[in-house]
Write a protein that holds these residues in place. Structure first.
Motif, PDB file in Angstrom:
ATOM      1  N   GLN A  99     -12.649   8.452   3.012  1.00 37.64           N
ATOM      2  CA  GLN A  99     -11.311   9.210   1.835  1.00 37.64           C
ATOM      3  C   GLN A  99      -9.648   8.256   1.827  1.00 37.64           C
ATOM      4  O   GLN A  99      -9.218   8.524   1.340  1.00 37.64           O
ATOM      5  CB  GLN A  99     -11.407  11.056   2.709  1.00 37.64           C
ATOM      6  N   ASP A 100      -9.968   8.205   3.518  1.00 42.16           N
ATOM      7  CA  ASP A 100      -8.469   7.507   3.551  1.00 42.16           C
ATOM      8  C   ASP A 100      -8.336   6.060   2.557  1.00 42.16           C
ATOM      9  O   ASP A 100      -7.595   6.407   2.473  1.00 42.16           O
ATOM     10  CB  ASP A 100      -8.437   7.243   5.424  1.00 42.16           C
ATOM     11  N   PHE A 101      -9.883   5.269   3.355  1.00 43.36           N
ATOM     12  CA  PHE A 101      -9.637   3.970   2.033  1.00 43.36           C
ATOM     13  C   PHE A 101      -9.248   4.023   0.961  1.00 43.36           C
ATOM     14  O   PHE A 101      -8.367   3.124  -0.128  1.00 43.36           O
ATOM     15  CB  PHE A 101     -11.052   3.538   1.784  1.00 43.36           C
ATOM     16  N   GLY A 102      -9.960   5.191   0.531  1.00 47.06           N
ATOM     17  CA  GLY A 102      -9.346   5.810  -1.363  1.00 47.06           C
ATOM     18  C   GLY A 102      -8.012   6.181  -1.251  1.00 47.06           C
ATOM     19  O   GLY A 102      -7.542   5.353  -1.791  1.00 47.06           O
ATOM     20  N   THR A 103      -7.056   6.749  -0.377  1.00 50.67           N
ATOM     21  CA  THR A 103      -5.700   5.956  -0.606  1.00 50.67           C
ATOM     22  C   THR A 103      -5.406   5.471  -0.123  1.00 50.67           C
ATOM     23  O   THR A 103      -4.218   5.191  -1.150  1.00 50.67           O
ATOM     24  CB  THR A 103      -5.060   7.395   1.324  1.00 50.67           C
ATOM     25  N   HIS A 104      -5.491   4.288   0.305  1.00 49.05           N
ATOM     26  CA  HIS A 104      -5.250   2.663   1.319  1.00 49.05           C
ATOM     27  C   HIS A 104      -5.570   1.320  -0.681  1.00 49.05           C
ATOM     28  O   HIS A 104      -4.449   1.141  -1.366  1.00 49.05           O
ATOM     29  CB  HIS A 104      -5.522   2.143   1.642  1.00 49.05           C
ATOM     30  N   GLY A 157      -6.294  -6.335   2.564  1.00 53.02           N
ATOM     31  CA  GLY A 157      -6.312  -6.585   1.136  1.00 53.02           C
ATOM     32  C   GLY A 157      -5.532  -5.440   0.379  1.00 53.02           C
ATOM     33  O   GLY A 157      -4.917  -5.418  -0.350  1.00 53.02           O
ATOM     34  N   LEU A 158      -5.026  -4.605   1.462  1.00 47.66           N
ATOM     35  CA  LEU A 158      -4.427  -3.102   1.291  1.00 47.66           C
ATOM     36  C   LEU A 158      -3.279  -3.146   1.663  1.00 47.66           C
ATOM     37  O   LEU A 158      -2.892  -3.578   2.730  1.00 47.66           O
ATOM     38  CB  LEU A 158      -5.573  -2.120   1.543  1.00 47.66           C
ATOM     39  N   THR A 159      -2.232  -2.220   0.944  1.00 49.64           N
ATOM     40  CA  THR A 159      -1.328  -1.404   2.201  1.00 49.64           C
ATOM     41  C   THR A 159      -1.365  -0.329   2.158  1.00 49.64           C
ATOM     42  O   THR A 159      -1.837   0.609   2.017  1.00 49.64           O
ATOM     43  CB  THR A 159      -0.116  -1.260   1.213  1.00 49.64           C
ATOM     44  N   ILE A 160      -1.189  -0.664   4.400  1.00 47.39           N
ATOM     45  CA  ILE A 160      -1.605   1.374   5.117  1.00 47.39           C
ATOM     46  C   ILE A 160      -0.064   1.478   5.164  1.00 47.39           C
ATOM     47  O   ILE A 160       0.308   0.161   6.136  1.00 47.39           O
ATOM     48  CB  ILE A 160      -2.145   0.559   6.211  1.00 47.39           C
ATOM     49  N   CYS A 161       0.304   2.783   5.212  1.00 48.56           N
ATOM     50  CA  CYS A 161       1.401   3.275   5.742  1.00 48.56           C
ATOM     51  C   CYS A 161       0.696   4.463   6.224  1.00 48.56           C
ATOM     52  O   CYS A 161       0.505   6.063   5.837  1.00 48.56           O
ATOM     53  CB  CYS A 161       2.115   3.601   4.200  1.00 48.56           C
ATOM     54  N   SER A 184       8.423   5.340  -3.074  1.00 42.95           N
ATOM     55  CA  SER A 184       8.478   6.609  -3.252  1.00 42.95           C
ATOM     56  C   SER A 184       7.335   7.665  -4.322  1.00 42.95           C
ATOM     57  O   SER A 184       7.649   9.051  -4.340  1.00 42.95           O
ATOM     58  CB  SER A 184      10.033   7.039  -3.555  1.00 42.95           C
ATOM     59  N   GLN A 185       7.533   6.677  -5.637  1.00 42.50           N
ATOM     60  CA  GLN A 185       7.154   7.425  -6.250  1.00 42.50           C
ATOM     61  C   GLN A 185       5.634   7.803  -6.092  1.00 42.50           C
ATOM     62  O   GLN A 185       4.711   8.509  -6.305  1.00 42.50           O
ATOM     63  CB  GLN A 185       7.193   6.994  -7.884  1.00 42.50           C
ATOM     64  N   ILE A 186       4.604   7.174  -6.120  1.00 38.49           N
ATOM     65  CA  ILE A 186       3.347   6.799  -5.338  1.00 38.49           C
ATOM     66  C   ILE A 186       2.937   8.698  -4.483  1.00 38.49           C
ATOM     67  O   ILE A 186       2.349   9.073  -4.811  1.00 38.49           O
ATOM     68  CB  ILE A 186       2.785   5.861  -5.143  1.00 38.49           C
ATOM     69  N   ARG A 246      -2.912   3.184  -3.681  1.00 39.86           N
ATOM     70  CA  ARG A 246      -2.003   3.275  -3.201  1.00 39.86           C
ATOM     71  C   ARG A 246      -1.237   1.799  -3.681  1.00 39.86           C
ATOM     72  O   ARG A 246      -0.657   1.272  -4.514  1.00 39.86           O
ATOM     73  CB  ARG A 246      -1.204   3.515  -1.803  1.00 39.86           C
ATOM     74  N   THR A 247      -2.135   1.066  -3.316  1.00 40.70           N
ATOM     75  CA  THR A 247      -2.066  -0.298  -3.055  1.00 40.70           C
ATOM     76  C   THR A 247      -2.182  -0.841  -5.021  1.00 40.70           C
ATOM     77  O   THR A 247      -1.078  -1.706  -5.123  1.00 40.70           O
ATOM     78  CB  THR A 247      -3.094  -1.373  -2.280  1.00 40.70           C
ATOM     79  N   ARG A 248      -3.388  -0.273  -5.573  1.00 38.47           N
ATOM     80  CA  ARG A 248      -3.102  -0.597  -7.330  1.00 38.47           C
ATOM     81  C   ARG A 248      -1.891  -0.231  -7.658  1.00 38.47           C
ATOM     82  O   ARG A 248      -1.538  -0.954  -8.720  1.00 38.47           O
ATOM     83  CB  ARG A 248      -4.569   0.233  -7.760  1.00 38.47           C
ATOM     84  N   ARG A 249      -1.600   1.043  -7.602  1.00 34.57           N
ATOM     85  CA  ARG A 249      -0.076   1.003  -8.153  1.00 34.57           C
ATOM     86  C   ARG A 249       1.016   0.807  -7.664  1.00 34.57           C
ATOM     87  O   ARG A 249       1.591   0.374  -8.884  1.00 34.57           O
ATOM     88  CB  ARG A 249      -0.202   2.749  -7.383  1.00 34.57           C
ATOM     89  N   LEU A 250       1.425   0.021  -6.708  1.00 34.20           N
ATOM     90  CA  LEU A 250       2.395  -0.960  -5.535  1.00 34.20           C
ATOM     91  C   LEU A 250       2.406  -2.129  -6.611  1.00 34.20           C
ATOM     92  O   LEU A 250       3.285  -3.023  -6.898  1.00 34.20           O
ATOM     93  CB  LEU A 250       2.490  -1.156  -4.132  1.00 34.20           C
ATOM     94  N   LYS A 251       1.173  -2.697  -7.103  1.00 31.60           N
ATOM     95  CA  LYS A 251       0.866  -4.040  -7.511  1.00 31.60           C
ATOM     96  C   LYS A 251       1.437  -3.729  -9.024  1.00 31.60           C
ATOM     97  O   LYS A 251       1.925  -4.924  -9.705  1.00 31.60           O
ATOM     98  CB  LYS A 251      -0.767  -4.635  -7.738  1.00 31.60           C
TER      99      LYS A 251
END
Ligand code: FO1
Length: 310
Positions: free
Chosen positions: A93-98, A42-46, A112-114, A101-106
Motif C-alpha cells: 500500500q505504501d508503494f502506491g503512495t510513493h 526510482g521513487l521519491t520517498i517522504c 505541498s499540493q500533492i 507522489r512520484t508521478r505527480r512530482l514528475k
C-alpha cells in the motif's frame, strides 16, 4: 488556540495526533521535516510526511510507527527475489503512495499540493505541510565519511559514529506555501518530541527560526518544545546516541540547550523533574510517554494548558 506543530517522524506524528484529538482541525497545522526524503527504486520517498499523514488518518502501523497498518509485502519480496535492494522495507500500500507522489512530482506538481490532495483522500482535516517544496537532503557526517540520511539510519542501523550534519539544499529552500502564514497566524509553536538534530533543525533552518526568530511577532508568541529524551535515553531513534557521539551528555537539558534562545517554555518527562531548576525558562514536567492514543491526547492537553499559562 491556533497551533503550528513542527514534526519529524514517529514522535512528532504521535503528538500531532494528540493535538488533532483536542483542537478543531482548522486550528492545527503540522509542518513536517523533509530532510529524510530520498530517491529510492526510482521513487521519491517522504518518510516523515507519510508517517504524520498515516498517523493522523489512522492508517499507521502502530508497532513500527511508520508504514501502513494491515500491510502486505509482495512487491518488496519480488524486488528482493530479482536481486534488487530490500533494506528499505516498503509495503504494497505504501508503494502506491510513493508511485503516485512520484508521478505527480514528475508532472510538475509541488510536494505541498500533492500532500494536500493526499490528506483529502485520506480524510485528514488538519493542514499538513512539508517544510519546503524544494529538495533538502540530510547528510550525516560519520567516522566512515558522509552518508545520506536513510543510508545511515536504516541501511547502517545508525552504527557509524556521528560527527555532524548538513542539510543539502537548505540555503536555497523556501518554506512551503502556507507555512510562513500558518506561523504568523498561530498562537503558539510546538516543537514535537522529534530528533532535534535531524528532524527539527532542518525545519528551523528552512523557516529561518534558528538561530533566533526572525520577526518581533514570532518572538512574542510562545514557542515550546517537548523533550524526546527521557532519563538520558531516546524513546525511539538515535537522538541520545547522536548527543553522546557529539560529546554532549544526552538529557532533556541537552535538548533544551539545543533550542536555547528560541524557547518560551520546555516540557520534560516527570522522571526528569529534578532537572527543572537547571533550565532558565518555564518548565512543565509531565508524563510524556505516548503509548496509546489516550496518552497522546493527554499530553496534548497538558501542552495546551502549559501554553495557556505562559
Ligand atoms: N525505518 C526503518 O528502520 N526500516 C525501514 O525499513 C523503514 C522503511 C520505511 C518505509 C516507509 C516510511 O515512510 C518509513 C520507513 N522507515 C523505516 C522509517 C523512516 O526511515 C524513519 O523513521 C524516518 O526517516 C526517521 O524519522
Amino acid at each position: 488556540m491556533k497551533i503550528v506543530a513542527l514534526a519529524g517522524g514517529v514522535g512528532g506524528a504521535k503528538l500531532a495526533h494528540g493535538l488533532a484529538q483536542i483542537l478543531s482541525p482548522e486550528d492545527l497545522t503540522v509542518i513536517v521535516n523533509t530532510g529524510d526524503d530520498f530517491e529510492h527504486l526510482g521513487l521519491t520517498i517522504c518518510p516523515d510526511l507519510d508517517t504524520v499523514c498515516y498517523t493522523l488518518a489512522g492508517l499507521a502501523n502502530s508497532e513500527t510507527g511508520w508504514g501502513r497498518v494491515n500491510e502486505t509485502w509482495n512487491t518488496i519480496s519480488n524486488i528482493e527475489k530479482l536481486g534488487g535492494p530490500n533494506w528499505f522495507r516498503l509495503g504494497d500500500q505504501d508503494f502506491g503512495t510513493h508511485i503516485e507522489r512520484t508521478r505527480r512530482l514528475k508532472e510538475g506538481q509541488s510536494l505541498s499540493q500533492i500532500t494536500k490532495d493526499f490528506c483529502k483522500a485520506w480524510g485528514i482535516k488538519q493542514t499538513v505541510l512539508p517544510m519546503t517544496d524544494s529538495p533538502v537532503r540530510t547528510i550525516v557526517d560519520t567516522d566512515e565519511g558522509e552518508l545520506a540520511f536513510q543510508e545511515y539510519f536504516v541501511h547502517r542501523h545508525c552504527e557509524p559514529r556521528v560527527k555532524g550534519f548538513r542539510f543539502d539544499g537548505v540555503e536555497v529552500a523556501e518554506p512551503a506555501s502556507g507555512a510562513r502564514e500558518a506561523i504568523e497566524s498561530a498562537d503558539a509553536i510546538v516543537i514535537c518530541p522529534s530528533n532535534p538534530w535531524v528532524s527539527i533543525d532542518p525545519i528551523l533552518r528552512v523557516l529561518s527560526l534558528t538561530p533566533a526568530p526572525l520577526s518581533h511577532e514570532e518572538r512574542r508568541k510562545p514557542i515550546i518544545a517537548i523533550s524526546p529524551i527521557i532519563g538520558g535515553k531516546t524513546v525511539k531513534g538515535p537522538a541520545a546516541k547522536m548527543y553522546a557521539e557529539l560529546g554532549i551528555e544526552p538529557s532533556a537539558l541537552a535538548v533544551a540547550e539545543h533550542y536555547r534562545d528560541l524557547l518560551t517554555g520546555f516540557v520534560l518527562d516527570i522522571k526528569d523533574e529534578q532537572l527543572s531548576d537547571k533550565f532558565r525558562g518555564k518548565i512543565l514536567a509531565t508524563d510524556t510517554l505516548m503509548n496509546s492514543s489516550a496518552d497522546r491526547a493527554r499530553l496534548a492537553v497538558d501542552v495546551l494548558h502549559f501554553i495557556g499559562s505562559l
